[in-house]
Design an enzyme around this catalytic site. Structure first.
Site, short mmCIF file in Angstrom:
data_model
loop_
_atom_site.label_atom_id
_atom_site.label_comp_id
_atom_site.label_asym_id
_atom_site.label_seq_id
_atom_site.Cartn_x
_atom_site.Cartn_y
_atom_site.Cartn_z
CE LYS A 256 1.58 61.21 57.74
NZ LYS A 256 2.68 61.78 57.54
CG ASP A 261 3.20 57.75 53.60
OD1 ASP A 261 3.35 57.36 52.25
OD2 ASP A 261 4.27 58.81 53.77
CE LYS A 268 7.21 57.56 51.91
NZ LYS A 268 8.14 59.47 52.50
CG ASP A 279 3.86 58.37 57.97
OD1 ASP A 279 4.29 58.79 58.49
OD2 ASP A 279 3.78 58.76 56.79
CG ASP A 338 5.32 60.91 50.41
OD1 ASP A 338 4.74 59.92 50.91
OD2 ASP A 338 7.05 60.26 49.87
CD GLU A 340 1.01 60.66 53.63
OE1 GLU A 340 2.24 61.06 52.97
OE2 GLU A 340 2.11 60.47 54.65
NE ARG A 342 2.40 68.34 53.19
CZ ARG A 342 3.46 68.76 53.55
NH1 ARG A 342 3.55 70.23 52.80
NH2 ARG A 342 4.70 68.06 53.47
N1 BES Z 1 5.62 60.12 56.14
C1 BES Z 1 6.77 61.06 55.84
C2 BES Z 1 7.41 62.26 56.45
C3 BES Z 1 8.73 61.22 57.23
C4 BES Z 1 9.96 61.12 56.71
C5 BES Z 1 8.51 61.03 58.06
C6 BES Z 1 11.09 60.06 57.08
C7 BES Z 1 9.20 60.34 59.37
C8 BES Z 1 11.00 59.62 58.20
C9 BES Z 1 5.43 62.50 54.45
O1 BES Z 1 4.41 61.37 54.59
C10 BES Z 1 6.29 62.57 53.28
O2 BES Z 1 6.39 61.75 52.84
N2 BES Z 1 6.25 63.72 53.30
C11 BES Z 1 7.74 63.85 52.24
C12 BES Z 1 6.61 65.52 51.83
C13 BES Z 1 6.71 66.20 50.60
C14 BES Z 1 6.63 65.28 49.46
C15 BES Z 1 6.80 67.57 50.78
C16 BES Z 1 8.74 64.51 52.48
O3 BES Z 1 8.85 64.87 53.39
O4 BES Z 1 9.60 64.08 51.52
ZN ZN Z 2 3.79 60.47 55.40
MN MN Z 3 4.16 61.02 52.62
#
Ligand code: BES
Ligand code: ZN
Ligand code: MN
Length: 489
Positions: A256, A261, A268, A279, A338, A340, A342
């Site tokens: 990834k 992000d 966020k 990220d 967010d 994104e 996947r």
């Molecule tokens: N890049 C983030 C995940 C992340 C969170 C990495 C904290 C490192 C530290 C990912 O893209 C994300 O935002 N995931 C969301 C998914 C949700 C919207 C289903 C999450 O985990 O909040």
């Molecule tokens: Zn992310």
């Molecule tokens: Mn994200």
């Protein structure tokens, strides 16, 4: 730089002589062939110096009857596993930033100890200095310059090889850390592609291909294009293929690479959003790993795929409720921009699987739920049973913490969409597993492991052992070890 030397601890002329202390039932013990002066110091002054031998306890004291200018006493704790030694020596070399030279007294003469000490010394000797200027407010210290390991005899071929491998491995980990630490205004998708071009230049058996946004659209990478379309800096897919002539086996690594992000339209909160420059850690890990595999001439084909995009809100950004068509024809309703990672990964997993590798391993800072489940130091591995166990074994052997997690078939229904084949989010609970289940839809029957490194890829709190602040390089050691054992069998 690291080297093996015959010199004795008492006569080696360096800034610091590193000695590992262990907490043993019989008391505090300096490990290895330690000069009498240090033995006396430890037995006589442990209490006044506050030495306990606990992990991450590092003391530096002046030396008197040695050629070394100081002695670093570093705790390994109760266990003396290769990983506890790796951490102890790493904490020591990390504490020596700004100095030129150190020598390490080897704790014992096991081959695994030599490997662990060499790795720990190099992993700890890291500093990211790119953004420290020349002005008076600059406080940075460069990493410790060189490390000698006090072998006491002429190195055997195996010993030399083990140290050379440690050097290549550590350079790969450092390269991954550097990429994560780079500011996202400097490291956007095309800039990452440039780094990949430079890193692979002149490497034997390595071919790099970069797809730009037009090629991605033409290639039906709907997910990667959708995620990247809000940014002024368009997405890229970087493919680095290492194929040694004699390879009978092949592994695909998918990373990834979200260079920042923001969450996109599903923005966020601003607290800690800066950490989202990390990220792209998965992409950094897979790029560094394939480069290391090529440098070590491993007899196995390895292809790294970096899914690069910047997730930004703008007038061209994707919206919640947009429907994307992925490379394999699956349609996905974007309910949260967010989620994104996947989307970007799914297309690239499809492309990787098209080449029928024996195994696919993906690495991603995919979910906050991973951090909730396992914290900041332990990463998760999911996937098909054998692949998952293979990763756990490689992680254990290399000293990285990966813990197995399930992909419960019956949870898949949580990704149902009212309008498309899949939604990109489900309920909050078990979010790490849902993200894994989403990716599973795109790998078919190929043996596959999914590494969620959201917590451990980036250290925003405090340095420990050989782990610095910022990018950690999590995953490089596990992947390289996995490739080495696959190449052997
Ligand atoms: N890049 C983030 C995940 C992340 C969170 C990495 C904290 C490192 C530290 C990912 O893209 C994300 O935002 N995931 C969301 C998914 C949700 C919207 C289903 C999450 O985990 O909040
Ligand atoms: Zn992310
Ligand atoms: Mn994200």
């Amino acid at each position: 730089m690291i080297s093996l030397t015959q010199a004795a601890p008492a006569t080696v002329s360096v800034d610091a002589l590193v000695v590992v202390l262990a907490e043993r039932p019989e008391g505090l013990v300096p490990l290895g062939d330690v000069p009498d002066e240090i033995r006396t110091l430890v037995s006589g002054s442990a209490q006044v110096l506050g030495l306990t031998g606990a992990a991450d306890e590092v003391h530096r004291v002046p030396a008197h009857r040695l050629r070394a200018r100081s002695v670093v006493l570093t705790g390994a704790g109760k266990a003396s596993t290769p990983e506890s030694l790796r951490r102890a020596v790493g904490a020591a070399t990390r504490s020596l930033a700004g100095l030129t030279s150190a020598a390490v007294v080897l704790p014992d003469d096991e081959p695994e100890t030599l490997t662990a000490v060499a790795e720990g010394a190099l992993l700890g000797a890291y500093a990211y200095t790119r953004y420290h200027g020349q002005g008076s407010s600059s406080t940075t210290k460069p990493a410790l310059g060189e490390v000698q390991l006090l072998l006491g005899h002429r190195p055997t071929k195996a010993e030399t090889r083990s140290v050379q491998r440690a050097q290549v491995l550590a350079e790969a980990v450092h390269a991954a850390r550097d990429l994560v630490n780079a500011a996202p205004n400097d490291l956007y998708p095309e800039a990452f592609a440039d780094v990949a071009r430079t890193a692979t230049k002149g490497l034997k058996g390595v071919k790099i291909t970069v797809l730009d946004e037009k090629a991605l659209a033409a290639g039906s990478f709907g997910g990667l294009v959708g995620v990247g379309q809000g940014s002024a800096r368009p997405p890229r897919l970087v493919k680095v293929a290492y194929s040694p002539g004699r390879a009978k086996r092949s592994v695909a690594l998918v990373g990834k690479g979200i260079t920042f992000d923001s969450g996109g339209i599903s923005l966020k909160p601003s607290a800690d959003m800066d950490e989202m420059k990390s990220d792209m850690a998965g992409a950094a890990t897979v790029l560094s790993t394939v480069v290391a595999a090529a440098r070590l001439n491993l007899p196995i084909a390895v292809t790294a795929w970096c899914a690069l995009a910047e997730n930004m809100p703008s007038g061209t950004a994707q919206r919640p409720s947009d429907v994307l068509t992925m490379r394999d024809g699956t349609t996905v309703e974007v309910l949260n921009t967010d989620a994104e990672g996947r989307l970007a990964m799914a297309d690239v997993l499809v492309a990787a699987v098209e080449e029928t590798p024996d195994l696919v391993v993906d690495v991603a800072t995919l979910t906050g739920a991973q951090v909730v489940a396992l914290g900041r130091r332990v990463a998760a591995v999911m996937g098909t049973d054998d692949a998952r166990e293979e990763v756990v074994a490689a992680a254990t052997a290399s000293g990285e913490a990966f813990w197995p997690m399930p992909l419960p078939e019956d949870m898949k229904s949580g990704l149902k969409s009212k309008v498309a084949d899949l939604a990109n989010i489900g309920e909050r609970w078990g979010g790490m597993l849902l993200a894994g289940l989403f990716l599973a839809e795109f790998v078919g029957d190929t043996p596959w492991a999914h590494l969620d490194v959201a917590g451990p890829a980036y250290n925003s709190k405090t340095a420990y052992g050989y782990t610095p602040l910022g990018g950690t390089g999590m995953g490089v050691r596990t992947l390289l070890t996995l490739l080495e054992s696959r190449a052997e069998r």
